[in-house]
Motif scaffolding. Structure first.
Motif, mmCIF file in Angstrom:
data_model
loop_
_atom_site.group_PDB
_atom_site.id
_atom_site.type_symbol
_atom_site.label_atom_id
_atom_site.label_comp_id
_atom_site.label_asym_id
_atom_site.label_seq_id
_atom_site.Cartn_x
_atom_site.Cartn_y
_atom_site.Cartn_z
ATOM 1 N N ALA A 110 0.862 -1.180 0.000
ATOM 2 C CA ALA A 110 0.000 0.000 0.000
ATOM 3 C C ALA A 110 0.897 1.227 0.000
ATOM 4 O O ALA A 110 1.290 1.726 1.059
ATOM 5 C CB ALA A 110 -0.908 0.002 1.227
ATOM 6 N N ALA A 111 1.256 1.684 -1.193
ATOM 7 C CA ALA A 111 2.257 2.747 -1.273
ATOM 8 C C ALA A 111 1.879 3.806 -2.306
ATOM 9 O O ALA A 111 2.610 4.040 -3.264
ATOM 10 C CB ALA A 111 3.620 2.150 -1.611
ATOM 11 N N PRO A 112 0.746 4.493 -2.112
ATOM 12 C CA PRO A 112 0.439 5.600 -3.026
ATOM 13 C C PRO A 112 1.369 6.782 -2.759
ATOM 14 O O PRO A 112 1.814 6.987 -1.635
ATOM 15 C CB PRO A 112 -1.013 5.942 -2.677
ATOM 16 N N LEU A 113 1.656 7.526 -3.802
ATOM 17 C CA LEU A 113 2.513 8.702 -3.650
ATOM 18 C C LEU A 113 1.834 9.871 -4.351
ATOM 19 O O LEU A 113 1.663 9.850 -5.569
ATOM 20 C CB LEU A 113 3.902 8.456 -4.251
ATOM 21 N N VAL A 114 1.452 10.869 -3.569
ATOM 22 C CA VAL A 114 0.764 12.042 -4.112
ATOM 23 C C VAL A 114 1.619 13.267 -3.837
ATOM 24 O O VAL A 114 1.859 13.625 -2.678
ATOM 25 C CB VAL A 114 -0.633 12.216 -3.474
ATOM 26 N N LEU A 115 2.096 13.894 -4.892
ATOM 27 C CA LEU A 115 2.940 15.088 -4.749
ATOM 28 C C LEU A 115 2.067 16.317 -4.515
ATOM 29 O O LEU A 115 1.084 16.527 -5.228
ATOM 30 C CB LEU A 115 3.799 15.284 -5.988
ATOM 31 N N ILE A 116 2.435 17.112 -3.519
ATOM 32 C CA ILE A 116 1.707 18.322 -3.179
ATOM 33 C C ILE A 116 2.703 19.477 -3.087
ATOM 34 O O ILE A 116 3.760 19.339 -2.467
ATOM 35 C CB ILE A 116 0.965 18.170 -1.832
ATOM 36 N N HIS A 117 2.376 20.582 -3.705
ATOM 37 C CA HIS A 117 3.240 21.765 -3.616
ATOM 38 C C HIS A 117 2.980 22.464 -2.293
ATOM 39 O O HIS A 117 1.868 22.940 -2.027
ATOM 40 C CB HIS A 117 2.979 22.717 -4.773
ATOM 41 N N LEU A 118 3.984 22.515 -1.432
ATOM 42 C CA LEU A 118 3.833 23.125 -0.119
ATOM 43 C C LEU A 118 4.009 24.639 -0.206
ATOM 44 O O LEU A 118 4.835 25.128 -0.970
ATOM 45 C CB LEU A 118 4.872 22.546 0.846
ATOM 46 N N PRO A 119 3.259 25.382 0.581
ATOM 47 C CA PRO A 119 3.446 26.842 0.613
ATOM 48 C C PRO A 119 4.864 27.195 1.037
ATOM 49 O O PRO A 119 5.464 26.528 1.884
ATOM 50 C CB PRO A 119 2.414 27.300 1.657
ATOM 51 N N SER A 184 12.924 26.207 -7.624
ATOM 52 C CA SER A 184 11.935 25.171 -7.948
ATOM 53 C C SER A 184 12.456 23.778 -7.642
ATOM 54 O O SER A 184 11.698 22.891 -7.240
ATOM 55 C CB SER A 184 11.538 25.266 -9.426
ATOM 56 N N VAL A 185 13.766 23.566 -7.818
ATOM 57 C CA VAL A 185 14.343 22.245 -7.539
ATOM 58 C C VAL A 185 14.322 21.976 -6.038
ATOM 59 O O VAL A 185 13.961 20.877 -5.593
ATOM 60 C CB VAL A 185 15.781 22.155 -8.094
ATOM 61 N N THR A 186 14.709 22.970 -5.235
ATOM 62 C CA THR A 186 14.649 22.812 -3.781
ATOM 63 C C THR A 186 13.229 22.498 -3.327
ATOM 64 O O THR A 186 12.999 21.599 -2.505
ATOM 65 C CB THR A 186 15.147 24.086 -3.080
ATOM 66 N N GLU A 187 12.261 23.226 -3.866
ATOM 67 C CA GLU A 187 10.862 22.989 -3.506
ATOM 68 C C GLU A 187 10.408 21.589 -3.918
ATOM 69 O O GLU A 187 9.667 20.927 -3.185
ATOM 70 C CB GLU A 187 9.976 24.046 -4.156
ATOM 71 N N ASP A 188 10.858 21.131 -5.077
ATOM 72 C CA ASP A 188 10.459 19.799 -5.532
ATOM 73 C C ASP A 188 11.078 18.705 -4.664
ATOM 74 O O ASP A 188 10.437 17.686 -4.381
ATOM 75 C CB ASP A 188 10.847 19.593 -6.998
ATOM 76 N N ILE A 189 12.328 18.878 -4.244
ATOM 77 C CA ILE A 189 12.952 17.891 -3.356
ATOM 78 C C ILE A 189 12.150 17.789 -2.061
ATOM 79 O O ILE A 189 11.829 16.690 -1.587
ATOM 80 C CB ILE A 189 14.415 18.264 -3.063
ATOM 81 N N ILE A 190 11.791 18.935 -1.481
ATOM 82 C CA ILE A 190 10.986 18.926 -0.261
ATOM 83 C C ILE A 190 9.630 18.286 -0.527
ATOM 84 O O ILE A 190 9.107 17.528 0.298
ATOM 85 C CB ILE A 190 10.822 20.364 0.285
ATOM 86 N N GLY A 191 9.057 18.548 -1.695
ATOM 87 C CA GLY A 191 7.771 17.967 -2.042
ATOM 88 C C GLY A 191 7.811 16.446 -2.105
ATOM 89 O O GLY A 191 6.901 15.765 -1.618
ATOM 90 N N TYR A 192 8.867 15.901 -2.686
ATOM 91 C CA TYR A 192 9.009 14.448 -2.752
ATOM 92 C C TYR A 192 9.214 13.863 -1.348
ATOM 93 O O TYR A 192 8.636 12.817 -1.011
ATOM 94 C CB TYR A 192 10.177 14.053 -3.655
ATOM 95 N N LEU A 193 10.037 14.514 -0.533
ATOM 96 C CA LEU A 193 10.250 14.040 0.834
ATOM 97 C C LEU A 193 8.942 14.056 1.616
ATOM 98 O O LEU A 193 8.629 13.121 2.363
ATOM 99 C CB LEU A 193 11.300 14.905 1.535
ATOM 100 N N TYR A 194 8.167 15.121 1.444
ATOM 101 C CA TYR A 194 6.893 15.218 2.149
ATOM 102 C C TYR A 194 5.912 14.150 1.673
ATOM 103 O O TYR A 194 5.236 13.505 2.487
ATOM 104 C CB TYR A 194 6.301 16.615 1.948
ATOM 105 N N ALA A 195 5.838 13.933 0.367
ATOM 106 C CA ALA A 195 4.927 12.927 -0.164
ATOM 107 C C ALA A 195 5.270 11.531 0.340
ATOM 108 O O ALA A 195 4.384 10.694 0.548
ATOM 109 C CB ALA A 195 4.952 12.952 -1.693
#
Length: 206
Positions: A110-119, A184-195
């Motif tokens: 059970a491993a869904p991954l949903v990317l969300i853009h964090l404020p 944008s790259v920094t934000e995307d790395i954080i987004g993947y970690l959060y997801a």
């Protein structure tokens, strides 16, 4: 998102886990994908799904490059990959030809991954239960937790820089300002970690 001239951009890649086998049946037009948690059967998948999975067997791909019509991506490929999420590895890279930044690998059926853009002003930090170790195969670090259905492989120092910034709660905007990476790259790395559950919101409203 606006990019400065010559600024590297994020590249979002998809692949099948290395232990996944794909069997194709010409008789009944099905695909049978076998992974660590048993088989997944796709009956009469669209040609675009077949092509995407064929490329994903070979390694990480940009899904948009596997289709001729963007509508196929929305209607057929993404729904199929959502169903197959325990077998799919999500990888983040940059278009600088230096290799991937990080990969999110499923470690549970059970491993869904949903990317969300964090404020940009939302503080984020590493959860206490996340463990960081050096990869046994070399060439990076591994983030994992017994409480999470994914583990994250940090392939490049840039991904490790961002991860270490989260050792103390920090906003994506502050992390982007402090690091020599495109915002944008920094934000995307954080987004993947959060997801993947490797980052959590701090002082978030209920």
């Amino acid at each position: 998102m606006w990019h400065a001239p010559g600024e590297a951009r994020s590249v979002h890649l998809w692949s099948l886990s290395e232990d996944v086998r794909v069997e194709r049946s010409a008789e009944d037009d099905t695909l049978l994908l076998t992974g660590p948690w048993g088989p997944e059967r796709l009956d009469r998948p669209a040609p675009s799904v077949r092509e995407a999975l064929r490329r994903m067997e070979l390694g990480p791909v940009v899904l948009g490059n596997a289709v001729q019509e963007f509508e196929d991506l929305r209607r057929f490929i993404l729904p199929a990959l959502k169903r197959l999420s325990p077998l799919v590895v999500r990888t983040l890279g940059m278009d600088d030809l230096k290799g991937p930044l990080l990969s999110v690998v499923p470690s549970s059926p059970a491993a869904p991954l949903v990317l969300i853009h964090l404020p940009g002003d939302q503080r984020v930090g590493l959860p206490d239960h996340v463990v960081i170790t050096v990869s046994k195969s070399g060439g990076g670090c591994v983030l994992e937790s017994v409480d999470l259905p994914h583990r994250v492989l940090l392939h490049r120092p840039e991904a490790a820089w961002v991860t270490l910034m989260l050792a103390w709660p920090v906003t994506p905007a502050t992390a982007a300002t402090a690091l020599p990476l495109p915002k944008s790259v920094t934000e995307d790395i954080i987004g993947y970690l959060y997801a993947a559950g490797m980052a959590t919101l701090v002082d978030a409203p209920p």
